[in-house]
Design a protein around this motif. Sequence first.
Motif, PDB file in Angstrom:
ATOM      1  N   LEU A   1       1.245  -1.010   0.242  1.00  0.00           N
ATOM      2  CA  LEU A   1       0.192  -0.159  -0.019  1.00  0.00           C
ATOM      3  C   LEU A   1       1.066   1.932  -0.045  1.00  0.00           C
ATOM      4  CD1 LEU A   1      -2.727  -0.290   2.043  1.00  0.00           C
ATOM      5  CD2 LEU A   1      -3.050   0.489  -0.585  1.00  0.00           C
ATOM      6  N   ALA A   2       1.991   0.961  -0.654  1.00  0.00           N
ATOM      7  CA  ALA A   2       2.358   2.664  -0.854  1.00  0.00           C
ATOM      8  C   ALA A   2       2.430   3.158  -2.152  1.00  0.00           C
ATOM      9  CB  ALA A   2       4.123   2.348  -1.304  1.00  0.00           C
ATOM     10  N   ASN A   3       0.906   3.747  -1.992  1.00  0.00           N
ATOM     11  CA  ASN A   3       0.101   3.943  -3.073  1.00  0.00           C
ATOM     12  C   ASN A   3       0.286   5.524  -3.525  1.00  0.00           C
ATOM     13  OD1 ASN A   3      -0.216   5.856  -1.099  1.00  0.00           O
ATOM     14  ND2 ASN A   3      -2.730   5.476  -0.384  1.00  0.00           N
ATOM     15  N   ASP A   4       1.875   5.545  -4.075  1.00  0.00           N
ATOM     16  CA  ASP A   4       2.193   6.234  -5.529  1.00  0.00           C
ATOM     17  C   ASP A   4       2.559   6.074  -5.957  1.00  0.00           C
ATOM     18  OD1 ASP A   4       3.276   8.661  -6.385  1.00  0.00           O
ATOM     19  OD2 ASP A   4       4.989   9.127  -4.524  1.00  0.00           O
ATOM     20  N   THR A   5       1.272   6.773  -6.946  1.00  0.00           N
ATOM     21  CA  THR A   5       1.685   5.592  -8.886  1.00  0.00           C
ATOM     22  C   THR A   5       2.521   6.459  -9.256  1.00  0.00           C
ATOM     23  OG1 THR A   5      -0.131   7.182  -8.948  1.00  0.00           O
ATOM     24  CG2 THR A   5      -0.406   5.060  -8.779  1.00  0.00           C
ATOM     25  N   SER A   6       3.635   7.204  -8.758  1.00  0.00           N
ATOM     26  CA  SER A   6       4.383   8.017  -9.196  1.00  0.00           C
ATOM     27  C   SER A   6       5.495   7.607  -8.984  1.00  0.00           C
ATOM     28  CB  SER A   6       4.192   9.753  -9.108  1.00  0.00           C
ATOM     29  OG  SER A   6       4.732   9.649  -7.968  1.00  0.00           O
ATOM     30  N   ASN A   7       5.678   6.234  -8.175  1.00  0.00           N
ATOM     31  CA  ASN A   7       7.448   5.815  -7.771  1.00  0.00           C
ATOM     32  C   ASN A   7       7.716   6.587  -7.271  1.00  0.00           C
ATOM     33  OD1 ASN A   7       8.812   3.825  -7.472  1.00  0.00           O
ATOM     34  ND2 ASN A   7      10.184   4.262  -9.431  1.00  0.00           N
ATOM     35  N   GLN A   8       7.125   7.163  -6.042  1.00  0.00           N
ATOM     36  CA  GLN A   8       7.943   8.842  -4.957  1.00  0.00           C
ATOM     37  C   GLN A   8       8.345   7.677  -3.730  1.00  0.00           C
ATOM     38  OE1 GLN A   8      10.179  10.907  -7.611  1.00  0.00           O
ATOM     39  NE2 GLN A   8       8.828  12.502  -6.144  1.00  0.00           N
ATOM     40  N   THR A   9       9.414   6.735  -3.922  1.00  0.00           N
ATOM     41  CA  THR A   9      10.206   6.415  -2.907  1.00  0.00           C
ATOM     42  C   THR A   9      11.465   6.933  -2.432  1.00  0.00           C
ATOM     43  OG1 THR A   9      10.301   3.970  -3.819  1.00  0.00           O
ATOM     44  CG2 THR A   9       7.993   4.187  -3.576  1.00  0.00           C
ATOM     45  N   PHE A  10      11.068   6.281  -0.630  1.00  0.00           N
ATOM     46  CA  PHE A  10      12.267   7.162  -0.509  1.00  0.00           C
ATOM     47  C   PHE A  10      12.871   5.776   1.226  1.00  0.00           C
ATOM     48  CE2 PHE A  10       9.412  10.205  -1.625  1.00  0.00           C
ATOM     49  CZ  PHE A  10      10.530  11.418  -2.163  1.00  0.00           C
ATOM     50  N   CYS A  11      14.098   5.957   1.515  1.00  0.00           N
ATOM     51  CA  CYS A  11      14.775   5.017   2.217  1.00  0.00           C
ATOM     52  C   CYS A  11      15.061   6.047   3.539  1.00  0.00           C
ATOM     53  CB  CYS A  11      15.964   4.352   1.995  1.00  0.00           C
ATOM     54  SG  CYS A  11      16.388   3.242   3.009  1.00  0.00           S
ATOM     55  N   VAL A  12      14.334   5.555   4.374  1.00  0.00           N
ATOM     56  CA  VAL A  12      14.897   6.315   5.531  1.00  0.00           C
ATOM     57  C   VAL A  12      15.420   5.284   6.769  1.00  0.00           C
ATOM     58  CG1 VAL A  12      13.224   8.396   5.193  1.00  0.00           C
ATOM     59  CG2 VAL A  12      12.330   6.480   6.532  1.00  0.00           C
ATOM     60  N   ALA A  13      15.656   5.762   8.055  1.00  0.00           N
ATOM     61  CA  ALA A  13      15.992   5.611   9.200  1.00  0.00           C
ATOM     62  C   ALA A  13      14.765   4.945   9.596  1.00  0.00           C
ATOM     63  CB  ALA A  13      16.614   6.355  10.162  1.00  0.00           C
ATOM     64  N   LYS A  14      14.113   3.495  10.172  1.00  0.00           N
ATOM     65  CA  LYS A  14      13.392   2.826  10.770  1.00  0.00           C
ATOM     66  C   LYS A  14      13.249   3.327  12.414  1.00  0.00           C
ATOM     67  CE  LYS A  14      12.990  -1.669   9.275  1.00  0.00           C
ATOM     68  NZ  LYS A  14      13.154  -2.400   9.788  1.00  0.00           N
ATOM     69  N   ASP A  15      11.747   3.506  12.488  1.00  0.00           N
ATOM     70  CA  ASP A  15      11.813   4.014  13.027  1.00  0.00           C
ATOM     71  C   ASP A  15      12.009   3.060  14.651  1.00  0.00           C
ATOM     72  OD1 ASP A  15       9.806   6.375  12.239  1.00  0.00           O
ATOM     73  OD2 ASP A  15       8.088   4.935  12.768  1.00  0.00           O
ATOM     74  N   GLY A  16      12.217   3.704  16.170  1.00  0.00           N
ATOM     75  CA  GLY A  16      12.977   2.202  16.839  1.00  0.00           C
ATOM     76  C   GLY A  16      14.181   2.425  16.353  1.00  0.00           C
ATOM     77  N   ALA A  17      14.635   1.656  15.518  1.00  0.00           N
ATOM     78  CA  ALA A  17      15.750   1.306  15.570  1.00  0.00           C
ATOM     79  C   ALA A  17      16.915   1.836  16.550  1.00  0.00           C
ATOM     80  CB  ALA A  17      16.166   1.077  14.021  1.00  0.00           C
ATOM     81  N   ASP A  18      17.515   1.446  16.706  1.00  0.00           N
ATOM     82  CA  ASP A  18      19.273   1.109  17.439  1.00  0.00           C
ATOM     83  C   ASP A  18      19.869   2.419  17.492  1.00  0.00           C
ATOM     84  OD1 ASP A  18      21.484   1.102  19.856  1.00  0.00           O
ATOM     85  OD2 ASP A  18      21.378  -0.722  19.324  1.00  0.00           O
ATOM     86  N   PRO A  19      19.992   3.307  17.532  1.00  0.00           N
ATOM     87  CA  PRO A  19      20.667   4.991  17.315  1.00  0.00           C
ATOM     88  C   PRO A  19      21.831   4.549  17.023  1.00  0.00           C
ATOM     89  CG  PRO A  19      19.076   5.658  19.516  1.00  0.00           C
ATOM     90  CD  PRO A  19      19.198   4.004  19.167  1.00  0.00           C
ATOM     91  N   LYS A  20      22.860   3.689  17.548  1.00  0.00           N
ATOM     92  CA  LYS A  20      24.085   2.801  17.624  1.00  0.00           C
ATOM     93  C   LYS A  20      24.110   2.171  16.027  1.00  0.00           C
ATOM     94  CE  LYS A  20      25.751   3.076  22.782  1.00  0.00           C
ATOM     95  NZ  LYS A  20      25.847   2.306  23.147  1.00  0.00           N
ATOM     96  N   MET A  21      23.046   1.097  15.764  1.00  0.00           N
ATOM     97  CA  MET A  21      22.995   0.544  14.678  1.00  0.00           C
ATOM     98  C   MET A  21      22.935   1.905  13.613  1.00  0.00           C
ATOM     99  SD  MET A  21      23.497  -2.440  15.385  1.00  0.00           S
ATOM    100  CE  MET A  21      23.105  -3.197  13.340  1.00  0.00           C
ATOM    101  N   ILE A  22      21.529   2.413  13.666  1.00  0.00           N
ATOM    102  CA  ILE A  22      21.750   3.507  12.146  1.00  0.00           C
ATOM    103  C   ILE A  22      23.061   4.359  12.438  1.00  0.00           C
ATOM    104  CG2 ILE A  22      20.465   6.142  12.287  1.00  0.00           C
ATOM    105  CD1 ILE A  22      18.435   4.651  13.744  1.00  0.00           C
ATOM    106  N   GLN A  23      23.783   4.780  13.997  1.00  0.00           N
ATOM    107  CA  GLN A  23      25.439   6.040  13.342  1.00  0.00           C
ATOM    108  C   GLN A  23      26.154   4.806  12.783  1.00  0.00           C
ATOM    109  OE1 GLN A  23      26.228   8.955  14.627  1.00  0.00           O
ATOM    110  NE2 GLN A  23      27.579   8.696  12.843  1.00  0.00           N
ATOM    111  N   ALA A  24      26.126   3.268  13.255  1.00  0.00           N
ATOM    112  CA  ALA A  24      26.775   2.928  12.296  1.00  0.00           C
ATOM    113  C   ALA A  24      26.676   3.045  10.847  1.00  0.00           C
ATOM    114  CB  ALA A  24      27.150   1.520  12.935  1.00  0.00           C
ATOM    115  N   ALA A  25      25.720   2.689  10.759  1.00  0.00           N
ATOM    116  CA  ALA A  25      25.063   2.709   8.809  1.00  0.00           C
ATOM    117  C   ALA A  25      25.189   3.293   8.478  1.00  0.00           C
ATOM    118  CB  ALA A  25      23.693   1.924   9.126  1.00  0.00           C
ATOM    119  N   LEU A  26      25.321   5.271   9.099  1.00  0.00           N
ATOM    120  CA  LEU A  26      25.534   6.523   8.347  1.00  0.00           C
ATOM    121  C   LEU A  26      26.944   6.262   8.160  1.00  0.00           C
ATOM    122  CD1 LEU A  26      25.083   9.150   7.723  1.00  0.00           C
ATOM    123  CD2 LEU A  26      24.957   9.550   9.899  1.00  0.00           C
TER     124      LEU A  26
END
Length: 497
Positions: free
Chosen positions: A351-376
């Motif tokens: 249900l990513a109902n954007d028919t213009s194919n506008q999708t984005f990649c972002v940090a997942k809600d609730g993810a470990d900040p240290k893991m996000i920092q490492a991925a960054l």
Amino acid sequence: MALHFLLLLFAVSLVAADEDPFIGVNIGTELSDMPHPTQVVALLKAQHISHVRLYDADQAMLIALAKTGIQVVITVPNEELLAIGQSNASAANWVSRNVVAHYPATNITGICVGSEVLTALPNVAKVLVNAIKYIHSALVASNLDRQVKVSTPLSSSIILDSFPPSQAFFNRSLNSVLVPILDFLQSTDSYLMLNIYPYYDYMQSNGVIPLDYALFKPLPPNKEAVDSNTLLHYSNVFDAMVDAAYFAMAFLNYTNIPVVVTESGWPSKGASNEPDATIDNANNYNSNLIKHVFNKTGTPKHPGIAVSTYIYELYNEDMKSGPLSEKNWGLFDANGVPIYILHLTGSGAVLANDTSNQTFCVAKDGADPKMIQAALDWACGPGKVECSPLLQGQPCYEPDNVIAHANYAFDSYYNKMGKTPDACDFKGVATITTSDPSHGSCIYPGSLGKNSTFGNFTAPSMNSSSDSSAYNIHSYELRIRSLLMMTGFLLLGLILL
């Protein structure tokens, strides 16, 4: 009372579904320009919708759904119940025509025998149990009873004294029909189908139910509703109604029948006397509902046991009678254009109902900040993302926090790799969304329509040890700020001593 609660606790292990929870959609047909079944199926596939519920057993629709893998629940319309409830042969003929003729090419997994019969057509209620049993017997005769479950959608209005949930019970005047239905559901390992509409609960509460509580919006603990008997906290109407259904069944000694919500949603437009039927409210409700199901949060009474739900509905139905809101529950118009873009993260492409194919990649809600920092750090280093816009004084420096910076870096890498799902993982801390995270002068690559694949580019592994100047500068800045902050705290501590 203690035994009552023990039975409910025991039910938790029995209620857990074998499959992951799902979000499905209802497909109504009261449109002046109803799309052709092949167009409907094309939209379902484009939106990665894997579960649908039909309000009939339309032959053209069942044929169009063949070989798609989409799980389909069909319906015995209310107007056919009298004939089927009085004749085993009529039920057998219905199953032969609408199930056997299409299965397994069309993945029919359930049959709704009528819809809200107990409240909408009380005079037909006397034959409802027979109709359910006759349909099931026809499935048994065709050796399809294990593949196709049988139930009947009930309105949540049959649950009385629904708050606190622990005191809920079914309308006793319906017990002569409800008890045989629950017996049947338990003996066939089927599920209770329940229609839940927090919109109507909110509208009819005369201000007692706060709007945020109806819309799944986060509430501070002191604003949550508390069940005085169990001391469980409820942050939304949906969970309270689901738990009320479980308690009402337990009151009648049924503790192992799972609940599936066959209808829930929010209208996006209403008349002047329906001020809360708005696009923003509809978007918030459905977006929060989808995230709630996929996050497997469960309910306060059954934590971790998510309730699969069918959203009402796929299309706006302009031929519906009643108030203006009745015509505006859809996610799409008749042309397949989204009424609004859902605010989704964590649900993948569903249900990513954007028919213009506008999708984005972002940090997942609730993810470990240290893991996000490492991925960054990896994205701006071995991942070879151009992270200079994140440096101080550059467009994407503010807000200066790891989540905002990671969002930009993750989305840049995602676009660089051609928006493949694997490019938005980062060891589980990233997710695809349709909400554009661009802000101010910080424009994300996806919002510019860039979708190149960089032909010969080979994605490095996150275990790579290669480096880049942008990565180093950014990483050093973060560490210097961290050291300065720590030094400040130590000096403050010495002063206080």
